[in-house]
Design a protein around this motif. Structure first.
Motif, PDB file in Angstrom:
ATOM      1  N   LYS A 167       1.069 -10.490  10.381  1.00  0.00           N
ATOM      2  CA  LYS A 167       2.128  -9.606   9.904  1.00  0.00           C
ATOM      3  C   LYS A 167       3.420  -9.833  10.679  1.00  0.00           C
ATOM      4  O   LYS A 167       4.511  -9.857  10.110  1.00  0.00           O
ATOM      5  CB  LYS A 167       1.704  -8.142  10.071  1.00  0.00           C
ATOM      6  CG  LYS A 167       0.843  -7.589   8.970  1.00  0.00           C
ATOM      7  CD  LYS A 167       0.645  -6.094   9.193  1.00  0.00           C
ATOM      8  CE  LYS A 167      -0.204  -5.482   8.099  1.00  0.00           C
ATOM      9  NZ  LYS A 167      -0.362  -4.012   8.300  1.00  0.00           N
ATOM     10  N   SER A 168       3.307  -9.984  11.991  1.00  0.00           N
ATOM     11  CA  SER A 168       4.499 -10.173  12.822  1.00  0.00           C
ATOM     12  C   SER A 168       5.228 -11.458  12.445  1.00  0.00           C
ATOM     13  O   SER A 168       6.459 -11.523  12.456  1.00  0.00           O
ATOM     14  CB  SER A 168       4.120 -10.195  14.304  1.00  0.00           C
ATOM     15  OG  SER A 168       3.177 -11.222  14.558  1.00  0.00           O
ATOM     16  N   SER A 169       4.462 -12.496  12.089  1.00  0.00           N
ATOM     17  CA  SER A 169       5.063 -13.759  11.680  1.00  0.00           C
ATOM     18  C   SER A 169       5.811 -13.599  10.360  1.00  0.00           C
ATOM     19  O   SER A 169       6.940 -14.070  10.206  1.00  0.00           O
ATOM     20  CB  SER A 169       3.987 -14.829  11.547  1.00  0.00           C
ATOM     21  OG  SER A 169       4.534 -16.046  11.082  1.00  0.00           O
ATOM     22  N   LEU A 170       5.195 -12.905   9.394  1.00  0.00           N
ATOM     23  CA  LEU A 170       5.861 -12.669   8.116  1.00  0.00           C
ATOM     24  C   LEU A 170       7.137 -11.861   8.303  1.00  0.00           C
ATOM     25  O   LEU A 170       8.172 -12.163   7.712  1.00  0.00           O
ATOM     26  CB  LEU A 170       4.921 -11.922   7.168  1.00  0.00           C
ATOM     27  CG  LEU A 170       3.829 -12.747   6.479  1.00  0.00           C
ATOM     28  CD1 LEU A 170       2.918 -11.832   5.682  1.00  0.00           C
ATOM     29  CD2 LEU A 170       4.432 -13.817   5.584  1.00  0.00           C
ATOM     30  N   ILE A 186       6.903  -4.842   3.985  1.00  0.00           N
ATOM     31  CA  ILE A 186       6.098  -6.014   3.617  1.00  0.00           C
ATOM     32  C   ILE A 186       4.947  -5.602   2.719  1.00  0.00           C
ATOM     33  O   ILE A 186       4.657  -6.254   1.702  1.00  0.00           O
ATOM     34  CB  ILE A 186       5.567  -6.713   4.890  1.00  0.00           C
ATOM     35  CG1 ILE A 186       6.707  -7.400   5.630  1.00  0.00           C
ATOM     36  CG2 ILE A 186       4.483  -7.739   4.531  1.00  0.00           C
ATOM     37  CD1 ILE A 186       6.291  -8.059   6.917  1.00  0.00           C
ATOM     38  N   GLU A 187       4.276  -4.500   3.063  1.00  0.00           N
ATOM     39  CA  GLU A 187       3.140  -4.049   2.266  1.00  0.00           C
ATOM     40  C   GLU A 187       3.564  -3.655   0.858  1.00  0.00           C
ATOM     41  O   GLU A 187       2.837  -3.903  -0.112  1.00  0.00           O
ATOM     42  CB  GLU A 187       2.448  -2.887   2.984  1.00  0.00           C
ATOM     43  CG  GLU A 187       1.740  -3.324   4.263  1.00  0.00           C
ATOM     44  CD  GLU A 187       1.269  -2.161   5.113  1.00  0.00           C
ATOM     45  OE1 GLU A 187       1.502  -1.007   4.706  1.00  0.00           O
ATOM     46  OE2 GLU A 187       0.671  -2.417   6.177  1.00  0.00           O
ATOM     47  N   VAL A 188       4.747  -3.051   0.719  1.00  0.00           N
ATOM     48  CA  VAL A 188       5.250  -2.688  -0.612  1.00  0.00           C
ATOM     49  C   VAL A 188       5.487  -3.944  -1.451  1.00  0.00           C
ATOM     50  O   VAL A 188       5.073  -4.024  -2.620  1.00  0.00           O
ATOM     51  CB  VAL A 188       6.548  -1.862  -0.496  1.00  0.00           C
ATOM     52  CG1 VAL A 188       7.201  -1.711  -1.872  1.00  0.00           C
ATOM     53  CG2 VAL A 188       6.259  -0.502   0.106  1.00  0.00           C
ATOM     54  N   HIS A 189       6.152  -4.932  -0.868  1.00  0.00           N
ATOM     55  CA  HIS A 189       6.428  -6.166  -1.601  1.00  0.00           C
ATOM     56  C   HIS A 189       5.132  -6.911  -1.940  1.00  0.00           C
ATOM     57  O   HIS A 189       5.000  -7.483  -3.030  1.00  0.00           O
ATOM     58  CB  HIS A 189       7.352  -7.066  -0.790  1.00  0.00           C
ATOM     59  CG  HIS A 189       8.725  -6.511  -0.584  1.00  0.00           C
ATOM     60  ND1 HIS A 189       9.529  -6.112  -1.632  1.00  0.00           N
ATOM     61  CD2 HIS A 189       9.447  -6.268   0.546  1.00  0.00           C
ATOM     62  CE1 HIS A 189      10.682  -5.659  -1.159  1.00  0.00           C
ATOM     63  NE2 HIS A 189      10.648  -5.748   0.160  1.00  0.00           N
ATOM     64  N   VAL A 203      -5.636 -11.952   0.412  1.00  0.00           N
ATOM     65  CA  VAL A 203      -6.661 -11.242   1.185  1.00  0.00           C
ATOM     66  C   VAL A 203      -6.021 -10.590   2.398  1.00  0.00           C
ATOM     67  O   VAL A 203      -5.252 -11.238   3.129  1.00  0.00           O
ATOM     68  CB  VAL A 203      -7.771 -12.210   1.632  1.00  0.00           C
ATOM     69  CG1 VAL A 203      -8.838 -11.473   2.431  1.00  0.00           C
ATOM     70  CG2 VAL A 203      -8.382 -12.912   0.430  1.00  0.00           C
ATOM     71  N   THR A 204      -6.326  -9.319   2.615  1.00  0.00           N
ATOM     72  CA  THR A 204      -5.834  -8.614   3.803  1.00  0.00           C
ATOM     73  C   THR A 204      -6.868  -8.724   4.918  1.00  0.00           C
ATOM     74  O   THR A 204      -8.039  -8.400   4.717  1.00  0.00           O
ATOM     75  CB  THR A 204      -5.590  -7.125   3.497  1.00  0.00           C
ATOM     76  OG1 THR A 204      -4.584  -7.016   2.480  1.00  0.00           O
ATOM     77  CG2 THR A 204      -5.110  -6.394   4.747  1.00  0.00           C
ATOM     78  N   GLY A 209      -3.256  -9.707   9.463  1.00  0.00           N
ATOM     79  CA  GLY A 209      -2.254 -10.219   8.537  1.00  0.00           C
ATOM     80  C   GLY A 209      -2.844 -10.471   7.171  1.00  0.00           C
ATOM     81  O   GLY A 209      -3.767  -9.766   6.732  1.00  0.00           O
ATOM     82  N   TYR A 210      -2.373 -11.544   6.519  1.00  0.00           N
ATOM     83  CA  TYR A 210      -2.749 -11.810   5.128  1.00  0.00           C
ATOM     84  C   TYR A 210      -3.042 -13.297   4.937  1.00  0.00           C
ATOM     85  O   TYR A 210      -2.562 -14.147   5.684  1.00  0.00           O
ATOM     86  CB  TYR A 210      -1.622 -11.394   4.189  1.00  0.00           C
ATOM     87  CG  TYR A 210      -1.163  -9.971   4.384  1.00  0.00           C
ATOM     88  CD1 TYR A 210      -1.833  -8.911   3.768  1.00  0.00           C
ATOM     89  CD2 TYR A 210      -0.080  -9.679   5.228  1.00  0.00           C
ATOM     90  CE1 TYR A 210      -1.423  -7.595   3.971  1.00  0.00           C
ATOM     91  CE2 TYR A 210       0.327  -8.370   5.428  1.00  0.00           C
ATOM     92  CZ  TYR A 210      -0.345  -7.337   4.796  1.00  0.00           C
ATOM     93  OH  TYR A 210       0.054  -6.035   5.008  1.00  0.00           O
ATOM     94  N   MET A 211      -3.821 -13.583   3.889  1.00  0.00           N
ATOM     95  CA  MET A 211      -4.191 -14.964   3.600  1.00  0.00           C
ATOM     96  C   MET A 211      -4.145 -15.187   2.100  1.00  0.00           C
ATOM     97  O   MET A 211      -4.641 -14.363   1.315  1.00  0.00           O
ATOM     98  CB  MET A 211      -5.598 -15.239   4.121  1.00  0.00           C
ATOM     99  CG  MET A 211      -6.133 -16.650   3.834  1.00  0.00           C
ATOM    100  SD  MET A 211      -7.772 -16.905   4.568  1.00  0.00           S
ATOM    101  CE  MET A 211      -8.772 -15.793   3.573  1.00  0.00           C
ATOM    102  N   LEU A 212      -3.540 -16.302   1.699  1.00  0.00           N
ATOM    103  CA  LEU A 212      -3.536 -16.703   0.302  1.00  0.00           C
ATOM    104  C   LEU A 212      -4.789 -17.520   0.047  1.00  0.00           C
ATOM    105  O   LEU A 212      -5.011 -18.565   0.647  1.00  0.00           O
ATOM    106  CB  LEU A 212      -2.292 -17.531  -0.031  1.00  0.00           C
ATOM    107  CG  LEU A 212      -2.126 -17.940  -1.496  1.00  0.00           C
ATOM    108  CD1 LEU A 212      -1.919 -16.725  -2.380  1.00  0.00           C
ATOM    109  CD2 LEU A 212      -0.959 -18.904  -1.643  1.00  0.00           C
TER     110      LEU A 212
END
Length: 214
Positions: A167-170, A186-189, A203-204, A209-212
């Motif tokens: 998340k910090s990187s995004l 970020i979560e809204v977008h 994927v959360t 963070g997150y993963m595509l």
């Protein structure tokens, strides 16, 4: 961008902004980061002739320290020995002034694409196809209407498909000049992006963070 020429620096910032590339501009070796955290920058534009030192020395120090960020040398030095010194010193590309800004932008995209583990102009991930040079995304052949933030989020996740992006990187990447974007925003977008590409594709990883998905 580390460039001491005021006119060139201003012109390049305008040109990069027009291509939706955020650029932080420094003018001296002393102002350059000693290290990069891997999240703040995708590429460095480096002049060799700086008022307080040599850009080549700066390049060599970064590479000796194991810093792998893509670096494009931009310089008026056109001699073969200068080009060889830059490339052998660790530059990923070498652009001689004066140059067309369109060519520089293309070279930036090329080195960032290589770093992003993408071999072509079209990044494919499952049924998704992303064309950064055209700011275009398709899903199973259908063009998606993504808001700017949604598009930027998808591109950042697609740089490393199958890998977790913190998340910090995004937050750092999605705001010009390194001013972080709030996690809540970020979560809204991301929620809006999921509705357009399919919730299962992103994927959360709770607390990280997150993963595509691939």
């Amino acid at each position: 961008m580390i460039e001491d020429d005021l006119d060139l620096g201003r012109a390049l910032q305008r040109a990069l902004k027009a291509e939706e590339i955020s650029c932080e501009w420094l003018r001296r070796c002393a102002d350059a980061p000693r290290r990069f955290d891997g999240a703040s920058y995708d590429c460095v534009l480096l002049d060799l002739s700086l008022p307080d030192g040599s850009g080549l020395d700066l390049l060599r120090r970064w590479r000796s320290a194991g810093i792998a960020i893509p670096i494009i040398v931009i310089t008026a030095r056109s001699a073969l020995e200068d080009r060889l010194a830059g490339l052998d010193g660790g530059a990923d590309d070498f652009v001689i002034k004066p140059f067309a800004t369109e060519e520089l932008v293309s070279r930036i995209r090329a080195v960032v694409r290589r770093t992003a583990r993408q071999a072509s102009e079209i990044w494919e991930c499952g049924g998704l196809a992303i064309e950064p040079s055209r700011h275009r995304v398709t899903l199973d052949g259908q063009t998606l209407d993504l808001a700017p933030r949604e598009y930027q989020l998808l591109v950042e996740l697609a740089r490393e498909p199958g890998c977790v992006v913190a998340k910090s990187s995004l937050a750092q990447r999605l705001e010009p000049l390194g001013d972080p974007l709030e996690f809540g925003a970020i979560e809204v977008h991301l929620s809006k992006l999921r509705r357009k590409i399919g919730a299962e594709r992103i994927v959360t990883i709770r607390g990280v963070g997150y993963m595509l998905g691939t």
